[in-house]
Design an enzyme around this catalytic site. Sequence first.
Site, PDB file in Angstrom:
ATOM      1  N   SER A  57       0.791  -1.238   0.000  1.00 11.04           N
ATOM      2  CA  SER A  57       0.000   0.000   0.000  1.00 11.04           C
ATOM      3  C   SER A  57       0.820   1.283   0.000  1.00 11.04           C
ATOM      4  O   SER A  57       0.239   2.376  -0.082  1.00 11.04           O
ATOM      5  CB  SER A  57      -0.952   0.010   1.196  1.00 11.04           C
ATOM      6  OG  SER A  57      -2.027  -0.874   0.977  1.00 11.04           O
ATOM      7  N   LYS A  60       0.152   3.918  -2.630  1.00  7.44           N
ATOM      8  CA  LYS A  60      -0.859   4.974  -2.542  1.00  7.44           C
ATOM      9  C   LYS A  60      -0.253   6.370  -2.398  1.00  7.44           C
ATOM     10  O   LYS A  60      -0.960   7.374  -2.565  1.00  7.44           O
ATOM     11  CB  LYS A  60      -1.816   4.670  -1.393  1.00  7.44           C
ATOM     12  CG  LYS A  60      -2.672   3.436  -1.691  1.00  7.44           C
ATOM     13  CD  LYS A  60      -3.323   2.832  -0.475  1.00  7.44           C
ATOM     14  CE  LYS A  60      -4.122   1.588  -0.879  1.00  7.44           C
ATOM     15  NZ  LYS A  60      -4.447   0.715   0.250  1.00  7.44           N
ATOM     16  N   SER A 112      -5.938   3.416   4.418  1.00  5.10           N
ATOM     17  CA  SER A 112      -5.439   2.580   3.320  1.00  5.10           C
ATOM     18  C   SER A 112      -6.570   1.958   2.499  1.00  5.10           C
ATOM     19  O   SER A 112      -6.489   0.803   2.072  1.00  5.10           O
ATOM     20  CB  SER A 112      -4.534   1.466   3.873  1.00  5.10           C
ATOM     21  OG  SER A 112      -3.648   1.005   2.882  1.00  5.10           O
TER      22      SER A 112
END
Length: 373
Positions: A57, A60, A112
Amino acid sequence: MILKKNNIFILLIIFVFMNISIANAADIEAKASVLMDVETGRVLYSHNSSQKLPMASTTKIMTVILAIESGRLDEIVKISRNASIQEGSSVYLKEGEKIKLEDLLYAIMLRSGNDASVAVAEHLCGSVEKFAELMNDKARSIGANNTNFTNPHGLPDDNHYTTAYDLGLIACYALRNEKFAEIVSTKKKTIPGPEGENWNRVLTNKNKMLWQFDGGDGVKTGYTKKAGRCLVASATRNDWKLVSVVLNCGDMWNASSRLLEFGFNNYKKVQAINKNEPFKEISVIKGKKEKTKIYPKENLYAPIRVAGDKNEEITIKEKSYDKVKAPIIENSKAGELEIYIGDFFVGKTDLIYKENIESTSILYHIKKILKRF
């Protein structure tokens, strides 16, 4: 004699603590790691930093900085079915729900949200695939040439990878944006729930560095079975921001803390160029003044190592003249300065004049009169 022994003992303690500080970074059990100065991008520590690895993640970071740079934060995003059914971490967006783009960015960075990431990608580019192309174009422009994105969230894909160094570059770039820095430093944020339902989404940031580390102010956690535990962490002390990256690191919180402490303990931020101090004085040919001073347009700072036996020095390379012909116009360019630490390019700034100086040339004054007519 007792005084001498005490002095030796104190010196030994100082030496031990210095070496502990230096060793702390080297003892990190991450598959890859890097520590960088955000302002200049200088690498202060690295381990396997060019190895291509999944990033989970931490992907991102790129998703959010692209959304911010789109200038469309106030737009309303309609959530698609595809976004609402994304697996993994989620903020439980519902198909057909309408929500502000800026709110989705908080959902992405604090909780997230994979659903929020896909919603942003689809809204900005029409599809995840087209948004991934935009992500890759941005990565190349930043210099992250060993990175490839296939999605906006970081779920496993063999063609979705980065390096610790590239991810550090991307994080440094993003952190220079005030809005991005504001979002990732937010500990808690409330955003609306679905329209017509009597509840809001209360988002608490998953990044423990914001609470546990002195000066911690970002950035993003990540985990998949394939990528392991990943963390991009930032901290600011004395107006100096560092960023660390650890990929596939079981003890990512302690590892990131040790990396950042290593940077703050072994380096310092120094002012290389002061825009308020004249760089040099030059002669003026055919001017109403014989000399003028030229100044740097901007302040420049550099991270310098202060521990160990390496004495680092800042090198300033100038491009300017010792003589200039009048007229001189205030704030016009007089040359350039480039700053280096060894072979590392720190940055550059223009040299400028801080006054107007008219020419004494008769031809100059004739041309000036003719221009009025």
